[in-house]
Design an enzyme around this catalytic site. Structure first.
Site, PDB file in Angstrom:
ATOM      1  N   CYS A 173      36.767  -2.454  41.038  1.00 45.90           N
ATOM      2  CA  CYS A 173      36.788  -1.857  41.241  1.00 45.90           C
ATOM      3  C   CYS A 173      37.262  -2.348  42.812  1.00 45.90           C
ATOM      4  CB  CYS A 173      35.821  -1.529  41.300  1.00 45.90           C
ATOM      5  SG  CYS A 173      35.093  -0.488  40.352  1.00 45.90           S
ATOM      6  N   HIS A 183      32.438   0.276  50.605  1.00 47.92           N
ATOM      7  CA  HIS A 183      32.187   0.516  48.592  1.00 47.92           C
ATOM      8  C   HIS A 183      31.867   1.997  48.734  1.00 47.92           C
ATOM      9  CE1 HIS A 183      34.627  -0.671  44.939  1.00 47.92           C
ATOM     10  NE2 HIS A 183      33.151  -0.527  44.069  1.00 47.92           N
ATOM     11  N   GLU A 193      25.128  -2.383  49.352  1.00 50.15           N
ATOM     12  CA  GLU A 193      26.221  -2.655  49.938  1.00 50.15           C
ATOM     13  C   GLU A 193      25.005  -2.581  51.674  1.00 50.15           C
ATOM     14  OE1 GLU A 193      30.698  -1.260  51.382  1.00 50.15           O
ATOM     15  OE2 GLU A 193      29.421  -0.336  49.441  1.00 50.15           O
ATOM     16  N   LYS A 216      35.177   7.949  48.652  1.00 48.66           N
ATOM     17  CA  LYS A 216      34.571   8.936  47.680  1.00 48.66           C
ATOM     18  C   LYS A 216      33.846   9.893  47.543  1.00 48.66           C
ATOM     19  CE  LYS A 216      34.614   4.163  45.775  1.00 48.66           C
ATOM     20  NZ  LYS A 216      35.019   2.998  46.986  1.00 48.66           N
ATOM     21  N   HIS A 249      35.186   7.703  42.816  1.00 53.34           N
ATOM     22  CA  HIS A 249      35.860   6.286  42.227  1.00 53.34           C
ATOM     23  C   HIS A 249      37.174   6.571  41.765  1.00 53.34           C
ATOM     24  CE1 HIS A 249      36.013   2.369  42.832  1.00 53.34           C
ATOM     25  NE2 HIS A 249      34.613   1.968  42.126  1.00 53.34           N
ATOM     26  N   PHE A 274      33.362  -4.562  39.141  1.00 54.99           N
ATOM     27  CA  PHE A 274      32.180  -5.390  38.263  1.00 54.99           C
ATOM     28  C   PHE A 274      32.572  -6.327  38.277  1.00 54.99           C
ATOM     29  CE2 PHE A 274      31.573  -1.282  35.483  1.00 54.99           C
ATOM     30  CZ  PHE A 274      30.503  -1.044  36.754  1.00 54.99           C
TER      31      PHE A 274
END
Length: 412
Positions: free
Chosen positions: A163, A302, A313, A334, A339, A398
């Site tokens: 991502c 994010h 975050e 998002k 996403h 990830f």
């Protein structure tokens, strides 16, 4: 001495618009591009919604023969790249093509090609597999196809960091220009993995929201968030060395002034709990730009709508910005487009550039009530209009990949 790098072109394929103008109009209006999945039968699936790209025809944009030899993730990338090149007014025939490069990535390439290949083996035997299955499937083919489409013959690579892919591609392109590897770079990310194995895999990982309400599924920072919504699309930008852009009379949309990339070295899917890796990426970006935390007005987070990401975050932002964190305006794109995985950071970079140009910070749509520890300004309830000098875009992938890019309003 590092060279200055500016943004001169933007291109996007998204769940709320297949060009930058319609995408940005949708963002300003708070449109949500999430709906029931149409790509396959979801009867046996817990997750039944996603943010699909609508009304996209690769053959109309690229031509039938060209589109037939590409999977959707490559088609999206080439279409967005063509828009970005046009937006930048870049005439490749007037450039040294070896000084124009491409860094475009995808998190997974084409899962659909792999699905079709396995099905063909099981039903008709291995000799009947599409001879183009490998070049259709592998992640680097987005960059390769963009290079072919625009005639860019310089540095051509792809970054695949889940991502964080789009952000890292733009960051690496920024570096390539800074240190003289290229004068112009097309950079960004692309993804199209709304398919059975993609949805089933993320569902088994308990990463996806199981809400069937499109307006309450992708709800970053909300106390009721239960996972992200899969999206798809592409974001491609034209980055250019400042003097090169000025010499050809290019429009200059913004300047890239800082980039930080770190690893959590913690877990294959969860960010570090204290946010230290992501915080360091933000700090490094600010350090490169020689700006203080209080000078940053806006962060495009994010903001995935998963419990761990949004909490960790937030901790990262607090660690990086200290007391200045309370003055930041933070949102998550998002909330409207889901996403986009490998394309997310690139599309969100475009949002940052447009936010600077228009003096507009969009609302985090759908989010209503945030958790107790999530005590920053997440733009819940309404957008804001204000002048923006510095905007930061964060991506966490990830594997513990962190990327932060700092964008500044252009000043000659």
């Amino acid at each position: 001495m590092k060279r200055r790098v500016v943004v001169t072109g933007l291109g996007a394929i998204t769940p709320i618009g297949n060009d930058v103008e319609s995408f940005w109009s949708g963002i300003k209006a708070g449109h949500v591009g999430i709906s029931e999945i149409t790509r396959f039968d979801t009867t046996d699936y817990k997750v039944k919604i996603a943010a699909e790209v609508k009304d996209f025809s690769g053959k109309d944009i690229l031509g039938f023969r060209t589109a037939k030899r590409m999977e959707l993730f490559s088609q999206y990338a080439v279409a967005a790249a063509m828009e970005a090149v046009k937006d930048a007014g870049l005439d490749i025939e007037k450039e040294d093509p070896f000084r124009v490069g491409v860094i475009v990535g995808s998190g997974v390439g084409s899962l659909q090609a792999a699905e079709a290949g396995v099905e063909k083996i099981l039903t008709k035997g291995p000799s009947r597999v599409d001879p183009l299955i490998v070049p259709k499937m592998i992640t680097n083919m987005a960059a390769g196809n963009v290079s072919i489409a625009v005639g860019a013959r310089g540095k051509c690579t792809n970054v695949a960091t889940a991502c964080a892919t789009g952000t890292h591609c733009i960051g690496d392109a920024f570096r390539a220009i800074q240190y003289g590897d290229a004068d112009v770079m097309l950079a960004g990310g692309t993804e199209s993995s709304i398919c059975p194995i993609g949805v089933a895999g993320f569902t088994s990982l308990t990463a996806l929201s199981e809400s069937n309400d499109p307006l309450r599924a992708s709800i970053p920072f909300d106390k009721d968030r239960d996972g992200f919504v899969m999206g798809e699309g592409a974001g491609i930008v034209v980055l250019e060395e400042l003097e090169h852009a000025v010499s050809r009379g290019a429009q200059i949309l913004a300047e890239v002034v800082g980039y930080g990339a770190t690893a959590d070295a913690f877990h294959i899917t969860s960010p570090a709990e204290d946010g230290s890796g992501a915080a360091r990426a933000m700090v490094d970006a600010m350090k490169e730009a020689d700006v203080k935390p209080e000078q940053i007005e806006y962060i495009n987070a994010h903001g995935t709508s998963t419990h761990h990401n949004d909490l960790f975050e937030t901790r990262a932002v607090k660690a990086a910005f200290g007391d200045a964190a309370s003055n930041l305006k933070i949102n998550s794109t998002k909330s409207m487009i889901g996403h986009l995985l490998g394309a997310a950071g690139a599309v969100e970079f475009i949002v940052c550039v447009k936010s600077i140009l228009d003096g507009f910070i969009h609302q985090t749509v759908g989010t209503q009530e945030v958790d107790e520890e999530l005590d920053l300004n997440y733009m819940v309830g309404a957008p804001a209009e204000q002048e923006i000098t510095y905007a930061m875009s964060n991506s966490l992938g990830f594997g513990g990949h962190n990327g932060s890019i700092l964008i500044k309003k252009y000043e000659a």
